[in-house]
Structures are given as C-alpha cells and as structure tokens.
Enzyme design. Structure first.
Site, PDB file in Angstrom:
ATOM      1  N   ARG A   1       0.815  -1.210   0.000  1.00 32.11           N
ATOM      2  CA  ARG A   1       0.000   0.000   0.000  1.00 32.11           C
ATOM      3  C   ARG A   1       0.855   1.268   0.000  1.00 32.11           C
ATOM      4  O   ARG A   1       0.694   2.140  -0.840  1.00 32.11           O
ATOM      5  CB  ARG A   1      -0.938  -0.003   1.209  1.00 32.11           C
ATOM      6  CG  ARG A   1      -2.220   0.733   1.001  1.00 32.11           C
ATOM      7  CD  ARG A   1      -3.309   0.228   1.933  1.00 32.11           C
ATOM      8  NE  ARG A   1      -2.769  -0.521   3.034  1.00 32.11           N
ATOM      9  CZ  ARG A   1      -2.338  -0.001   4.190  1.00 32.11           C
ATOM     10  NH1 ARG A   1      -2.410   1.296   4.392  1.00 32.11           N
ATOM     11  NH2 ARG A   1      -1.862  -0.783   5.137  1.00 32.11           N
ATOM     12  N   THR A   2       1.793   1.339   0.926  1.00 37.39           N
ATOM     13  CA  THR A   2       2.637   2.527   1.008  1.00 37.39           C
ATOM     14  C   THR A   2       3.520   2.645  -0.235  1.00 37.39           C
ATOM     15  O   THR A   2       3.708   3.728  -0.790  1.00 37.39           O
ATOM     16  CB  THR A   2       3.507   2.472   2.285  1.00 37.39           C
ATOM     17  OG1 THR A   2       2.649   2.288   3.407  1.00 37.39           O
ATOM     18  CG2 THR A   2       4.290   3.745   2.466  1.00 37.39           C
TER      19      THR A   2
ATOM     20  N   LYS B   1      26.553  -9.017   0.617  1.00 39.00           N
ATOM     21  CA  LYS B   1      28.006  -9.169   0.761  1.00 39.00           C
ATOM     22  C   LYS B   1      28.523  -8.430   1.989  1.00 39.00           C
ATOM     23  O   LYS B   1      29.710  -8.446   2.267  1.00 39.00           O
ATOM     24  CB  LYS B   1      28.724  -8.624  -0.482  1.00 39.00           C
ATOM     25  CG  LYS B   1      28.781  -9.586  -1.663  1.00 39.00           C
ATOM     26  CD  LYS B   1      29.463  -8.927  -2.845  1.00 39.00           C
ATOM     27  CE  LYS B   1      29.235  -9.706  -4.133  1.00 39.00           C
ATOM     28  NZ  LYS B   1      29.366  -8.848  -5.321  1.00 39.00           N
TER      29      LYS B   1
ATOM     30  N   ARG C   1      11.574   2.853   3.592  1.00 39.12           N
ATOM     31  CA  ARG C   1      10.797   1.991   4.486  1.00 39.12           C
ATOM     32  C   ARG C   1      11.773   1.020   5.128  1.00 39.12           C
ATOM     33  O   ARG C   1      12.597   0.417   4.414  1.00 39.12           O
ATOM     34  CB  ARG C   1       9.776   1.207   3.657  1.00 39.12           C
ATOM     35  CG  ARG C   1       9.034   0.136   4.422  1.00 39.12           C
ATOM     36  CD  ARG C   1       7.879   0.745   5.200  1.00 39.12           C
ATOM     37  NE  ARG C   1       6.970  -0.239   5.731  1.00 39.12           N
ATOM     38  CZ  ARG C   1       5.703   0.024   6.022  1.00 39.12           C
ATOM     39  NH1 ARG C   1       5.198   1.223   5.819  1.00 39.12           N
ATOM     40  NH2 ARG C   1       4.929  -0.902   6.514  1.00 39.12           N
TER      41      ARG C   1
ATOM     42  N   HIS D   1       5.450   6.784  11.177  1.00 39.55           N
ATOM     43  CA  HIS D   1       4.983   6.635   9.802  1.00 39.55           C
ATOM     44  C   HIS D   1       4.263   7.952   9.496  1.00 39.55           C
ATOM     45  O   HIS D   1       3.044   7.989   9.380  1.00 39.55           O
ATOM     46  CB  HIS D   1       4.030   5.438   9.731  1.00 39.55           C
ATOM     47  CG  HIS D   1       3.694   5.004   8.336  1.00 39.55           C
ATOM     48  ND1 HIS D   1       4.155   5.647   7.216  1.00 39.55           N
ATOM     49  CD2 HIS D   1       2.937   3.969   7.889  1.00 39.55           C
ATOM     50  CE1 HIS D   1       3.691   5.033   6.142  1.00 39.55           C
ATOM     51  NE2 HIS D   1       2.961   4.021   6.514  1.00 39.55           N
TER      52      HIS D   1
END
Lengths: 325, 325, 325
Positions: free
Chosen positions: C68-69, C98, C119, C148
């Site tokens: 959604r975001t 790595k 995110r 958020h």
C-alpha cells in the site's frame, strides 16, 4: 471519477469495460480491436513517441510472476507514455500477509490508478476483481486454469495479420488439448467466425474433453480429430502447437511413447506442412519445437506472436481507457 | 526494426553495437565515450530535463540482483526520459521455471524493447545473449567472473576526470588481484594507453596470476609487484583498493595475518599517500577502507565513482541507441 | 548539488527538508501542506497531466515490502511525471548481502536520485538515513515501531477535509492503543491543535501507556478512557478503529472475550454513531470492521483515506523537492 459499467459484453465499445473473458467479444468488437492494433504496430515499429496514455497510471498486480505477460503489458503501457505501478507477489507484502483480503487489496490499488491488470493463479479471480473494483476497469492477464484473453486475441490477430480474414480457415491444434487454456480460448475465438475447420492432433490421454468438443461443434466450428501426422491437411493455414506435459501422464511409458510424435522438426514441417502456413506456439516451449525450426520464416512464435502480444495490449489499454475510439 | 550488426569492435561507432567486453574498445572509442559522458554529467547536475531517450524502452534483465548496478542503469535511462522494463530473477518467473531456455527468454524480451541490459551469474552469458538477440543491442552489466565493462569504464573515467589524461599515470592496485574482476578490467583499460605503471600490492595467495601478469606486460603496461605498504610510490595518481575475501584463504590463520595489512586508515593515507591522488574502490566494501577516511576529499568511492557510473551508462545508452553521435 | 540542511523543524519551509517525524511539524506547516494537498487532489481527480516532478527521480528504498505505502508513493511520483527507482528488499541484493553497510547503501542511492523514500523495519532508521544522506532529502515511509508520518498526515487531512478544521473536534480511538503506531501519531497531530478531545476505547491489556497518556495530556489534548461502547460520545466527529492483534494476548481466553467487543458492524454504527461522523481505519483490517459497513458513506477507510494518502505524498514530494512553494 465516475462509476464504471459492470463487466459485460463489449459490443464495439471498450471504454471502461473490464476485459475478463473472450466470451465478452463478438466479431465486430474483435475487428475493431484489430484495427486499433494495426495502428499500434505502426507506432511501435516506427518508434514514434506516442503520448496516447500520457498521464495514465496502470497497475500491474501479479499474484504470480509471468515474465512474458508482465513484460508485454509493461512495454505496452510505456510505448504509449503511460506509467505503471508494479506489484509482484503481493502475498509476500506485509498488508496481504497480515491477512488483508483480496477485496481490500483491489479497492486500495484502484484508488491509485486508472486501470488494473491482474494476474492470479486462481480461476475466477479476474471476474471477482472486476466486480470489486468500483471505479477502474480490470484486464485479465491470466487467472489459473481460467482464461487468458489477451493471449487468445494475439493468436487470432497473428492469423488475421497473415491471412487478412478470420473465416474460411483451416488450422491444426496439436499437443495437450485437454488442459491447454490457450487452445480452448483460440478455438472459442475461431468459433465466432464462419466456415472454420480445426484438426485436433493429440495423444489419446490429452484429447479435447467431450464437453468442450460438443460446445465448439454447436457453435459452428468444424472439428476433426486425427491420430497421426499423416492426416494433417495439406492446406492448413496454421499449426498451433503446444506442450504435452510429462506430469499429465500417469504411466510414464505412455509418455515416452507419444513424446516423439509431438515434436516439430525441420523434416516434419517439410513433410506435412505447406509453403504459406504459419507455425504458432503460445510459449514457453520446452523441446516440442526444435530450435532448428526457429529460422524458418513460417515460424512466428518468437517473432510476430510476441510483438503482436504487445500491440494487442497497447490497443486494449488505449480503448479501455477511452484514449482511442 | 533492422537487423543489428554482430558483436564486434566499436571503432568509434557505438550505434547498435553490443557492449560485452572492454576488449571491444580502442583509445579513440574510449575518448569518444568520455566526451559524451561529460555532457551527461552536465545534464544530470543541472537537473535539466533531457528527452534524449524519450520513446525508448530499455529492458533491465537481471538474473541476479545487484542493487547498485541496477539502480545506476535505471537512473541512467530515466535521467534521459527513457522507459525501463524491469525483470529481476526471471528464473523465479513462470516461463523460465517451466523450462524456457535462455535463448527463448532473450528473443521474447528483445521484441518488447530497444535495448537489453543483462546481468547474469555465468561467465559468457552476455556474449551469448548478444549473439541470440537479432534486433536489439545487449549491454553487459556483469556476467559472473567474466566482465563488467561499465564498471571498468567508470573507473577509467574517474581517473580521466581527475588528471585529464589516461597515459603517463602511476596507480596502486591493492587487495585481491587474483580474483578481482574489476582490477583486471581496469588494468586492461590502462594497458591501451602509453606509459602507465601499475604497482601491485597483495597477499601472496592473491597475486595477479602469471598468465594475466604476462598478458598485461606484453600489452605495454609496466607492472611492479610490491609486498609492503612502504613500497607504495609517493607519486601514485590513484589507489584502487579491493576486498581480500576471507573465503579465498584455505588457512584462516593466514587470513588473520594479512587482513590488517590491507586496511586503509587515515594514518595509512597520511603515511603513504600524497596530496593529489584519489582513493578508489569498486564497492561493496566490508571494512578494508575505514569510514574515518570517507570524509577525505581524495576518497571518491562514495562520491564521483558512483555518479560517474550513472553518467557512463547514460552515455552508453545514448550512443548505442544512436541518439547521440 | 548543494549540501542539504540537516533534519529539523519545518517551520513552513519544506524545501530540502528530511521528513522523518511528525514532531517536525507545527500547525502552520500542516496547514501549508494541506493547501498543497488540495491542489494535488484536483490534479489527480481531473486527470490533468502534470509535469510538476518532470525530470525528478525518486528512489523507493523498501527494506520490507508494503504494497500500500509503496504503491501510494509510486503513484504520487508518477501522477506528477516523476520517475522512480524501485528497490525492494535490498538485503537480498548482492551488495548488501556481501556485507555492505546501511551507510554505504544510502550514500550510493543518493547519488542516483533527488529524493529517497525509505521503508525500514527498524525504529530510527529514517533518522539515521537522513543524517547519512548528504545531498538529497529522505522521507520516512515507516520505520518499524517508530513513526509513519505520512500515514498520520493523511489521517489528519481526511479529518480536515470533512470538517474544515483541526480543532474543537471529538474523536474515538478504538482497538490496540498500546502498540498502534498510527494511533499515537494521530494523537500527536491532534495535540498540536486546540480543544480536541480523544475518547480511548480498548481492552485493558491494550490501553495507551501511562507515559503516552501523560505526554498527550500535557500537550493539551483532553483524553477520556472508556471501557464500553455505550460510553462512546454521540457527537464524535470520527472513529479511528484499529486491529487488536491476537498475538498481543498471552491468555488466548482473554482474547476471545474481548475480540467481539471490538468489531464494527452495521448495528454498532447505528447504535453508537451519528450521521455526520466518519469511520476511519489505517488498514490492513482483518475482520474488525465488517464488510457490510463498507458501503456506508461514513466509511472512508477504503475511499478517501486511500486517495488522500496519495495526495499527501504528491504534496510532500513537490514541496520537499522545491517544485511548489
């Protein structure tokens, strides 16, 4: 935003319609689509920079990956300067894995875009999504053993492009006719037009089901089952070859027996084909057409079929979004 | 679409050429590329909105993920208003997992786009793709232990940008010179120009192979192997530092012994460097250059090297697609 | 490129600011953002093709997937003709696997783009990224149990859009008030404005922590804890409903007891709601609002909340990139 029409027959008007099944199409709608598809081919071939979809956002919502169909729709949107939102495997994404329903996911994504292209492993998912989405149309990019209408349309267009017509044609369908989704969709398409004949060549275990056979017969398509390559008609306009999957055979010995009968080689094409036919395959192939055949100009599975897939999708996006009438 | 030329020497003309290996480049081609790269840097820096690739579609076909190279090519295309089709890990996608060959996948994707950027874990994959693709050029974005030509080109450009030349230079190569793909590509690039000297500093186990050593020597590059930081020449123009990977050592004790000898600290740079040099690294690093060095203006691995990578790729895309001459 | 300002208060000027926390906002900055958000809604609704972000590249760097975001930010950029570089799960990508540090990854990606949307599953990651990035601003798209901010802003905007103000409001917060990140952010937002009252309805185990309760109280928000739906005020302007997650209960019997008390049905809305309120939910929901309520015009969680999320993000991108003043 205005509320869209419900899923229904196209009747020559694509705007805001969901494209879920080949059953929505009549001959008039197919011819209209093909006229626009031809325009799209011109745009793509001449690398004209088209702005037909400028400002439009198309969500590619793929619940299972399919590189070919995904790439084809993505390219179709971008050829016309449309944008895409690309979501692959949303079930790995947090909202869905937290238990969000399919309904809520569709409702969320329709708020972000102008059209949803849905790929889903379950039959009926596209129809369901079309019913859920209130404002934007849904195009079915394959729903499990259900339908894959854009594949059938690109197959039909490839035939139309070569022969300039969709009636009075003779085709050969070979391989797995029992399970092949694309075979049945193409047969359905051909049954809309008059005087078409389909020869069916398959292992006994993979023949078209009685139900399907009767259905297509009723709709006016002439079906002829054959058991041997020798019976392939010399005047076939196209061969539509498909995979015979090993896993469909309970008895592996049976599989080994039939396997080699269903491989197209240079020699097979020479012995049983004709000069003007085309050789089609929905891909992926895994050995049933040998690479030695790829260079033959009748082989269109890696050339015009692939390109036509993109053109058909360009046309559908433009028509459904109302950018072309 | 017209059939493209086969993979071959560039000779100053990039249009429709596959970019598979640094071996295709002569000095003239490199200087031409760098001239265009400089233009690209101007475009990106001044955030001019460029339409050089408007209407072009570039497929990023990554058989293994590589966030830096992927991001760099994606940004390069988009800086110039080009579109991308992004396929990561196609072997997880249905067609390939159903057994589709690499050949068929390349043929399918070339139908959707104007150029394929390929990342693949197997040496030789880029060359193979270039031979398969009939209509669109292929750019190698790294094929296993094979080559990664755009990395070598960005390294060369970074040196060129600083010193205004690619001859009469002295460089230090440190770390794993046996296995480092980027080290060998950069040495190959420098060997095209005259009077360059490369000092080689590495653990005994990770020295340049005799074969490579002789090859580069033959091509005119002066190579000097050293065993101690004290032997680093005071007049080095650049240090090219690389990782010494633990897993290359059979004897872990040996690894622990050499490890600390191959770390760049502020003190190392002060004791053995000079004021006008640059410190390069192909990234990712995992400790062999300490973060305390990052702020030094000679450290370019997180600044101009990264940006130059994008500019080089912008230039290559534009030249190969024939949008700049 | 010029060095950006450090993470700090917005004070009505968004250009080049990192957007990490709702704590950066004062009322003036929120009203300014909402004014631009309204313009963005007009652009999106009328499908005008906007070029506000033409030539800009936004990196969507998602260390955990969130469809959604992710979709909302991608759509926001594309609605305004901005480009995106999309990196999902970079820890699966070679550089990071790595052993590349978070610092290096951020430094690399800031070289490719004009803005990073991050995110991340860890609290504080956005702040850290904002400090690392030297040239481009960072927008927090959720950092674990941290903040958020764009979710809180879209919630505030949804209320503002309905009532034309952000003061003198009465709201109900229901469900998990102990752990809900969005609940606390929205309470913080409301506490910036005067004369707001928040009723808090939750199972005993999931009450707002004493610390949070005292904090909000100090900032001027009136908080009233209730234990029964009967105590919901008849004049509530909005209900903000959230999930009560089974895993938060040690004693499963307790969960079964409270579960049904925290489900919104048609009847609950009829018995305890009023005609002019709105029913909000941050999504995903998993049963705590029944689908039978979705069609009610007061239910905005699948309609204006989703769309407002895209508009808020369009506004933030435009303001932070300095394309709108």
């Amino acid at each position: 935003m205005t509320q869209k029409g419900l899923f229904n027959k196209i009747n020559g008007n694509f705007k805001n319609k969901d494209i879920v099944s080949l059953r929505q199409f009549d001959t008039k709608s197919i011819y209209k689509l093909f006229k626009v598809t031809k325009k799209m081919a011109d745009i793509a071939k001449h690398a004209k920079s088209s702005n037909i979809l400028k400002g439009n956002i198309v969500t590619l919502l793929f619940y299972e990956p399919s590189s070919r169909t995904f790439g084809s729709f993505a390219a179709a949107a971008k050829q016309l300067s449309g944008h895409t939102i690309e979501i692959i495997n949303p079930t790995d994404f947090s909202s869905v894995s937290k238990g969000e329903t399919f309904e809520d996911t569709i409702r969320v994504f329709e708020a972000y875009c102008d059209l949803i292209v849905l790929r889903h492993p379950e039959k009926g998912a596209a129809q369901k999504a079309a019913e859920i989405a209130k404002f934007v149309p849904v195009i079915n990019a394959g729903d499990g053993i259900g339908e894959h209408p854009t594949q059938a349309l690109l197959d039909l267009y490839t035939i139309y492009q070569k022969f300039g017509k969709l009636n009075n044609l003779t085709g050969l369908f070979a391989g797995d006719l029992l399970n092949g989704r694309t075979v049945k969709s193409l047969l359905r398409g051909l049954s809309l037009f008059s005087n078409n004949i389909a020869y069916l060549l398959s292992p006994k275990q993979l023949k078209l089901s009685r139900e399907d056979f009767d259905d297509f017969k009723k709709s006016g398509l002439k079906l002829i089952e054959i058991e041997n390559k020798k019976d392939i008609p010399k005047n076939a306009n196209f061969w539509y070859w498909t995979r015979t999957q090993k896993e469909r055979f309970k008895n592996k010995k049976n599989y080994e027996e039939v396997k080699n009968k269903f491989i197209v080689t240079k020699k097979v094409l020479q012995d049983f084909g004709n000069k003007d036919m085309i050789l089609m395959h929905p891909l992926p192939r895994v050995g049933e057409i040998l690479p030695e055949v790829d260079g033959d100009k009748r082989a269109v599975y890696l050339t015009s079929e692939i390109r036509n897939g993109m053109y058909i999708r360009m046309a559908l996006l433009s028509l459904v979004l109302g950018k072309i009438k």
